[in-house]
Design a protein around this motif. Structure first.
Motif, PDB file in Angstrom:
ATOM      1  N   SER A   1       0.844  -1.197   0.000  1.00  0.00           N
ATOM      2  CA  SER A   1       0.000   0.000   0.000  1.00  0.00           C
ATOM      3  C   SER A   1       0.875   1.241   0.000  1.00  0.00           C
ATOM      4  CB  SER A   1      -0.919   0.007   1.223  1.00  0.00           C
ATOM      5  OG  SER A   1      -1.604   1.247   1.324  1.00  0.00           O
ATOM      6  N   LEU A   2       0.846   1.969  -1.113  1.00  0.00           N
ATOM      7  CA  LEU A   2       1.621   3.205  -1.213  1.00  0.00           C
ATOM      8  C   LEU A   2       1.073   4.263  -0.261  1.00  0.00           C
ATOM      9  CD1 LEU A   2       3.901   4.740  -2.603  1.00  0.00           C
ATOM     10  CD2 LEU A   2       2.259   5.452  -4.369  1.00  0.00           C
ATOM     11  N   VAL A   3      -0.262   4.279  -0.093  1.00  0.00           N
ATOM     12  CA  VAL A   3      -0.887   5.260   0.795  1.00  0.00           C
ATOM     13  C   VAL A   3      -0.429   5.049   2.238  1.00  0.00           C
ATOM     14  CG1 VAL A   3      -3.068   6.153   1.705  1.00  0.00           C
ATOM     15  CG2 VAL A   3      -2.906   5.479  -0.697  1.00  0.00           C
ATOM     16  N   LEU A   4      -0.390   3.771   2.677  1.00  0.00           N
ATOM     17  CA  LEU A   4       0.105   3.466   4.030  1.00  0.00           C
ATOM     18  C   LEU A   4       1.545   3.936   4.185  1.00  0.00           C
ATOM     19  CD1 LEU A   4      -0.241   2.129   6.815  1.00  0.00           C
ATOM     20  CD2 LEU A   4       0.534  -0.021   5.781  1.00  0.00           C
ATOM     21  N   GLY A   5       2.362   3.673   3.167  1.00  0.00           N
ATOM     22  CA  GLY A   5       3.755   4.110   3.210  1.00  0.00           C
ATOM     23  C   GLY A   5       3.873   5.618   3.309  1.00  0.00           C
ATOM     24  N   LEU A   6       3.012   6.342   2.555  1.00  0.00           N
ATOM     25  CA  LEU A   6       3.032   7.799   2.604  1.00  0.00           C
ATOM     26  C   LEU A   6       2.581   8.324   3.967  1.00  0.00           C
ATOM     27  CD1 LEU A   6       1.657   8.649  -0.953  1.00  0.00           C
ATOM     28  CD2 LEU A   6       3.952   9.157  -0.076  1.00  0.00           C
ATOM     29  N   VAL A   7       1.551   7.704   4.537  1.00  0.00           N
ATOM     30  CA  VAL A   7       1.055   8.129   5.860  1.00  0.00           C
ATOM     31  C   VAL A   7       2.135   7.932   6.922  1.00  0.00           C
ATOM     32  CG1 VAL A   7      -0.557   7.561   7.726  1.00  0.00           C
ATOM     33  CG2 VAL A   7      -1.389   7.786   5.376  1.00  0.00           C
ATOM     34  N   VAL A   8       2.727   6.730   6.952  1.00  0.00           N
ATOM     35  CA  VAL A   8       3.769   6.434   7.954  1.00  0.00           C
ATOM     36  C   VAL A   8       5.003   7.303   7.722  1.00  0.00           C
ATOM     37  CG1 VAL A   8       5.275   4.654   8.918  1.00  0.00           C
ATOM     38  CG2 VAL A   8       2.939   4.072   8.243  1.00  0.00           C
ATOM     39  N   GLY A   9       5.430   7.404   6.450  1.00  0.00           N
ATOM     40  CA  GLY A   9       6.619   8.190   6.129  1.00  0.00           C
ATOM     41  C   GLY A   9       6.439   9.661   6.447  1.00  0.00           C
ATOM     42  N   SER A  10       5.279  10.238   6.079  1.00  0.00           N
ATOM     43  CA  SER A  10       5.012  11.658   6.360  1.00  0.00           C
ATOM     44  C   SER A  10       4.936  11.908   7.856  1.00  0.00           C
ATOM     45  CB  SER A  10       3.693  12.076   5.694  1.00  0.00           C
ATOM     46  OG  SER A  10       3.752  11.887   4.303  1.00  0.00           O
ATOM     47  N   SER A  11       4.296  10.988   8.582  1.00  0.00           N
ATOM     48  CA  SER A  11       4.203  11.126  10.044  1.00  0.00           C
ATOM     49  C   SER A  11       5.590  11.131  10.668  1.00  0.00           C
ATOM     50  CB  SER A  11       3.378   9.976  10.632  1.00  0.00           C
ATOM     51  OG  SER A  11       2.070   9.974  10.123  1.00  0.00           O
ATOM     52  N   LEU A  12       6.440  10.206  10.206  1.00  0.00           N
ATOM     53  CA  LEU A  12       7.794  10.112  10.760  1.00  0.00           C
ATOM     54  C   LEU A  12       8.589  11.376  10.443  1.00  0.00           C
ATOM     55  CD1 LEU A  12       9.698   8.305  12.340  1.00  0.00           C
ATOM     56  CD2 LEU A  12      10.439   7.280  10.187  1.00  0.00           C
ATOM     57  N   LEU A  13       8.464  11.884   9.227  1.00  0.00           N
ATOM     58  CA  LEU A  13       9.169  13.113   8.838  1.00  0.00           C
ATOM     59  C   LEU A  13       8.767  14.271   9.741  1.00  0.00           C
ATOM     60  CD1 LEU A  13      10.875  14.926   6.990  1.00  0.00           C
ATOM     61  CD2 LEU A  13       8.908  15.059   5.443  1.00  0.00           C
ATOM     62  N   LEU A  14       7.477  14.496   9.908  1.00  0.00           N
ATOM     63  CA  LEU A  14       6.994  15.619  10.723  1.00  0.00           C
ATOM     64  C   LEU A  14       7.367  15.465  12.191  1.00  0.00           C
ATOM     65  CD1 LEU A  14       3.426  16.104   9.172  1.00  0.00           C
ATOM     66  CD2 LEU A  14       5.380  17.661   8.980  1.00  0.00           C
ATOM     67  N   THR A  15       7.203  14.243  12.721  1.00  0.00           N
ATOM     68  CA  THR A  15       7.476  14.045  14.156  1.00  0.00           C
ATOM     69  C   THR A  15       8.962  14.152  14.478  1.00  0.00           C
ATOM     70  OG1 THR A  15       7.494  11.636  13.828  1.00  0.00           O
ATOM     71  CG2 THR A  15       5.439  12.639  14.575  1.00  0.00           C
ATOM     72  N   LEU A  16       9.824  13.708  13.569  1.00  0.00           N
ATOM     73  CA  LEU A  16      11.266  13.834  13.807  1.00  0.00           C
ATOM     74  C   LEU A  16      11.694  15.297  13.787  1.00  0.00           C
ATOM     75  CD1 LEU A  16      12.811  10.821  11.824  1.00  0.00           C
ATOM     76  CD2 LEU A  16      12.624  11.103  14.293  1.00  0.00           C
ATOM     77  N   ILE A  17      11.116  16.080  12.882  1.00  0.00           N
ATOM     78  CA  ILE A  17      11.426  17.517  12.846  1.00  0.00           C
ATOM     79  C   ILE A  17      10.937  18.186  14.127  1.00  0.00           C
ATOM     80  CG2 ILE A  17      10.917  19.703  11.685  1.00  0.00           C
ATOM     81  CD1 ILE A  17      10.753  18.114   9.056  1.00  0.00           C
ATOM     82  N   ILE A  18       9.693  17.893  14.510  1.00  0.00           N
ATOM     83  CA  ILE A  18       9.129  18.494  15.725  1.00  0.00           C
ATOM     84  C   ILE A  18       9.880  18.017  16.969  1.00  0.00           C
ATOM     85  CG2 ILE A  18       7.077  18.521  17.216  1.00  0.00           C
ATOM     86  CD1 ILE A  18       5.404  18.469  14.627  1.00  0.00           C
ATOM     87  N   GLY A  19      10.226  16.712  17.006  1.00  0.00           N
ATOM     88  CA  GLY A  19      10.962  16.178  18.155  1.00  0.00           C
ATOM     89  C   GLY A  19      12.315  16.842  18.330  1.00  0.00           C
ATOM     90  N   THR A  20      13.025  17.060  17.214  1.00  0.00           N
ATOM     91  CA  THR A  20      14.331  17.721  17.264  1.00  0.00           C
ATOM     92  C   THR A  20      14.200  19.155  17.751  1.00  0.00           C
ATOM     93  OG1 THR A  20      15.101  16.357  15.420  1.00  0.00           O
ATOM     94  CG2 THR A  20      16.372  18.320  15.907  1.00  0.00           C
ATOM     95  N   LEU A  21      13.201  19.862  17.232  1.00  0.00           N
ATOM     96  CA  LEU A  21      12.986  21.252  17.646  1.00  0.00           C
ATOM     97  C   LEU A  21      12.574  21.342  19.115  1.00  0.00           C
ATOM     98  CD1 LEU A  21      11.192  22.782  14.529  1.00  0.00           C
ATOM     99  CD2 LEU A  21      13.513  23.232  15.340  1.00  0.00           C
ATOM    100  N   ALA A  22      11.723  20.403  19.569  1.00  0.00           N
ATOM    101  CA  ALA A  22      11.300  20.408  20.977  1.00  0.00           C
ATOM    102  C   ALA A  22      12.490  20.209  21.907  1.00  0.00           C
ATOM    103  CB  ALA A  22      10.253  19.314  21.213  1.00  0.00           C
TER     104      ALA A  22
END
Length: 448
Positions: free
Chosen positions: A380-401
């Motif tokens: 499922s490409l959509v599942l991959g995009l959801v998981v990948g996008s979530s990881l991208l955003l959370t890693l950026i936010i986690g680093t900034l926090a």
């Protein structure tokens, strides 16, 4: 000989009354090793061991022991012995010892001491904790500027037994204002009749008595000094801080930061009783427990989403774990970088921007990898995009926090180490779950 063999040899020499052999063994040991031997001795031999020590050896032993053992040693000594030992102790070590005692005991001990030493200790104890004034000592040699090198060397000989370090001599005027510094090396290389005024350095690196001890440590590290002079607001020489005391400061500050980063906030060592250790850890952990309940609430809120797409549960712990970890790494970088430094607005912005780019680079790399894994595993490409996008955003936010929170605390005059790893991790867990399930809910129709 091994430590155990030395202990047995000391005990045997004490039993046989061979005082000369006993002293010969001790002469080969460093003060730290003498303290180790004292602590290794069975209780019944310690009294006799102390009776055979010189006042100098007793003083060195006292300075190597931990606080509780120092107090017990003081109680074992006679009044005459304790008075001589206190007079010989380095001022900073004595101040550290007295700071943990009851006021009545402090007053009693100070009353026994040499009046000049006692007065200096009392003045030193009036400075705030963890400042230069609190860790300085008066074991240094000062000279007037009109001295010749010959006179300076003669004074070194006179004070060699008292001074803690002879690497530098401090040049003062009649009001004891610091004028310059001359190294022992300069004295050896100079002509005996040469004036100190001609060989001294007038640009002296020094600290005020109220300077924070972390800044003192940073200055000594920066200039590779062995000692650093401490002055008052009128540039009068008050004392010196030595490199061995700075090492103690570095270890103390590191331990404090570790305690705060581990969310205990208070000292816990090998000797701390279990109930005391648990009591010191519980407040933070109970707070984190209640904050963690928010994570549980978020998961239950998206229970329908999880039941619809079970594969989401597989990636959930990974996203939360990676986000918390990257936040803690950023926190460690900031806390370590703030030791002895005071970043301005430009430096702060540069650090945040740097960590933002770090988060983006790590996020993109991990997001692409997890996208491919999700696609290959579930098709499922959509599942991959959801998981990948979530990881991208959370890693950026986690680093900034992990970067911004300690910097805000620093600006508020709060130790940034209190933004402990568990706290950053818990906050990032909540944010990562919100982002992950939020994106999954938006694309739920495509995931089914």
């Amino acid at each position: 000989m091994t430590e155990n063999e030395i202990t047995l040899a000391l005990i045997q020499s004490l039993k046989d009354g061979r005082t000369q052999d006993f002293q010969h063994i001790l002469d080969e040991l460093q003060p730290y090793d003498i303290a180790v031997q004292y602590l290794h001795l069975p209780e019944k031999h310690r009294e006799r061991f102390l009776l055979h020590l010189t006042v100098r050896q007793l003083t060195e032993l006292m300075q190597e022991l931990h606080r509780n053992d120092q107090v017990r040693l003081l109680e074992r000594m006679s009044v005459d012995q304790s008075t001589k030992v206190l007079d010989l102790m380095d001022n900073d070590d004595l101040v550290s010892l007295l700071s943990d005692l009851e006021p009545t005991m402090i007053e009693e001990l100070l009353s026994r001491m040499n009046r000049e030493e006692s007065s200096y200790i009392q003045k030193t104890m009036n400075y705030p904790p963890e400042t230069a004034g609190r860790i300085m000592n008066n074991r240094y040699v000062w000279i007037p500027r009109h001295y010749t090198i010959r006179e300076a060397i003669d004074k070194i000989r006179d004070f060699a037994e008292i001074a803690e370090y002879l690497n530098y001599l401090y040049v003062v005027d009649e009001d004891k204002k610091l004028l310059g510094v001359v190294s022992y090396k300069d004295l050896i290389l100079g002509e005996l009749d040469e004036q100190i005024d001609d060989v001294m350095y007038t640009r002296v690196v020094k600290v005020d008595a109220l300077t924070d001890q972390e800044e003192v440590a940073a200055i000594i590290s920066r200039y590779d000094f062995i000692t650093l002079p401490v002055v008052d607001t009128e540039n009068r020489l008050l004392g010196i801080i030595t490199v061995d005391d700075v090492i103690d400061v570095v270890l103390q500050e590191a331990n404090e930061d570790i305690e705060k980063l581990s969310a205990s906030g208070k000292s816990i060592d090998f000797q701390t009783p279990p109930f005391v250790a648990a009591y010191r850890r519980l407040p933070w952990l109970i707070l984190l427990l209640f904050i963690g309940l928010i994570s549980g609430g978020i998961i239950s809120r998206f229970e329908d989403t999880l039941q619809t797409v079970v594969a989401l549960a597989f990636f959930m712990p990974m996203i939360a774990g990676m986000t918390g970890n990257t936040g803690t790494q950023s926190l460690a970088v900031v806390v370590r970088g703030l030791v002895g430094q005071k970043p301005d607005k430009k430096g702060t912005f540069k650090l945040i921007l740097r960590e933002l780019w770090v988060g983006i680079i790590i996020g993109v790399t991990c997001a692409v990898l997890i996208l491919l894994i999700a696609y290959v595993w579930q098709g499922s490409l959509v599942l991959g995009l959801v998981v990948g996008s979530s990881l991208l955003l959370t890693l950026i936010i986690g680093t900034l926090a992990g970067t911004v929170i300690p910097l805000i605390l620093y600006r508020l005059k709060i130790d940034p180490a209190v933004a402990s790893g568990p706290l950053i991790t818990t906050i990032n867990d909540i944010l990562s779950l919100l982002i992950y399930f939020g994106l999954a809910s938006l694309f739920i129709s495509r995931l089914m």
